[in-house]
Design a protein around this motif. Sequence first.
Motif, short mmCIF file in Angstrom:
data_model
loop_
_atom_site.label_atom_id
_atom_site.label_comp_id
_atom_site.label_asym_id
_atom_site.label_seq_id
_atom_site.Cartn_x
_atom_site.Cartn_y
_atom_site.Cartn_z
N PHE A 241 0.86 -1.18 0.00
CA PHE A 241 0.00 0.00 0.00
C PHE A 241 0.90 1.23 0.00
O PHE A 241 1.76 1.37 0.86
CB PHE A 241 -0.89 -0.01 1.24
CG PHE A 241 -1.63 1.29 1.43
CD1 PHE A 241 -2.73 1.59 0.64
CD2 PHE A 241 -1.22 2.22 2.38
CE1 PHE A 241 -3.42 2.79 0.80
CE2 PHE A 241 -1.91 3.42 2.55
CZ PHE A 241 -3.01 3.70 1.75
N MET A 342 -2.28 0.43 6.19
CA MET A 342 -3.66 0.92 6.15
C MET A 342 -4.33 0.86 7.52
O MET A 342 -5.47 1.33 7.66
CB MET A 342 -4.49 0.11 5.15
CG MET A 342 -3.99 0.27 3.73
SD MET A 342 -5.09 -0.43 2.51
CE MET A 342 -6.46 0.69 2.61
N TYR A 345 -6.20 3.83 9.22
CA TYR A 345 -7.51 4.35 8.82
C TYR A 345 -8.67 3.74 9.61
O TYR A 345 -9.83 4.14 9.43
CB TYR A 345 -7.73 4.13 7.31
CG TYR A 345 -6.67 4.83 6.48
CD1 TYR A 345 -6.67 6.21 6.33
CD2 TYR A 345 -5.64 4.12 5.88
CE1 TYR A 345 -5.69 6.85 5.59
CE2 TYR A 345 -4.65 4.75 5.13
CZ TYR A 345 -4.69 6.12 5.00
OH TYR A 345 -3.72 6.76 4.28
#
Length: 388
Positions: A241, A342, A345
Amino acid sequence: MKRFLPPAGHIIFWREIVSYFFPIKNLNKLNLGSATHLANSGTAALYRLFLSLKNNQEKNEVIIPSYTCPTVAAAIIKAGLKPVLCDISLEDFSLLENDVKAKSNSKTLAIVQVELFGILPDNSKLKEFSKNNNIYFVGDAAQSFGNYLVNSELLNYQKYDFLVFSTGRGKPINLLHGGGLIIVNKNALNVISEENKIPDVSIIEKIKIFINIFLYKFFFNPKLYNIPKSLPFLKLGETIFTLDITLERFNVQLDKMINAVVRRYPDIFENRLKHKKQYAKLLSKFSEYLLPIKIGDKNELIRFPVLFRKSEDRDIVLQKLNEIGIGATGLYPHPLNTQQGMEIYNFDQCRNATQIARQILTLPIHEYVKPRDYEMISGVFDLFLKRK
Ligand SMILES: Cc1ncc(COP(=O)(O)O)c(C=O)c1O
């Protein structure tokens, strides 16, 4: 050198590689009859789409599958929008309608359906829902685009407003560069912002792309694939990512090459159909260990998905197939909520997506897969599933 089958791709011919030095200004022989904007990658095309959609509306949430390529989420975040993760079907990996409904609200700008592996989901209900709620319906055909190439009617049939595709490594058209955005809904023609601000690919990047294609030509061969596979800095098969996304134009040096591959695409397609049928037949013997997947008869796949009932079975079969040189993969190792990078988030966990990440395995589909590979695959399934 031990033979190892690459997990996905197709052969590129020498004449196609040589054409890199003789570009024509004759881009876009995709012949899909809709407005197409090419870009330097599928991610860049997604990014361009989201930047344009954002310009036009106040809404800022985009619904995406919880199990997909992390670049889909990255393009949304980079454009200043918020991804909302939605669970997917265990049967065809498409968005679950009920979860989409539960997670959409007045801020929902778009819904992104990802056609994983090349499987084409039935979109009629989601289309109706997005239309009734003034939400853009986006198709990510990074893995399924070959089906649209041989049957452009699918553009109408799949009912998206926009369709994004990739011509990157391991994709239906495998040129290690490029992607694009097709505006399917004629009413959305003006939504995409001007192209004139997008820079060309630099000379250095063009040289890099050529070197990549040249090396790919050699190392896609199973006799040599072990070499790049053993080089950790190449990060082959890793899922990463990153928000480091550049938006550039498609590299014009590839004009002739893309046209040539599109011309011979029916052969690539037929070959993939053949492999798909062989795998379906082979795996029918092991149905008690596998979850049924709904794969249409007429569509090609770029990898064959196998969903195990137990993650232990997946793990052992994956390991053993790799040991005997079959490029099987576990695709993305995590759902997006636990993908490295990630976590910040705080995305919701989705049940099926988590299960798929643990239980999926993909088998290679390309010209180098031979009958003896089926036998070896079948042997591994036999030995490590049935002996328990
Ligand atoms: C479903 C999906 N969407 C988008 C992308 C991004 O395409 P690209 O690699 O051309 O940036 C990928 C790449 O793997 C993908 O699998």
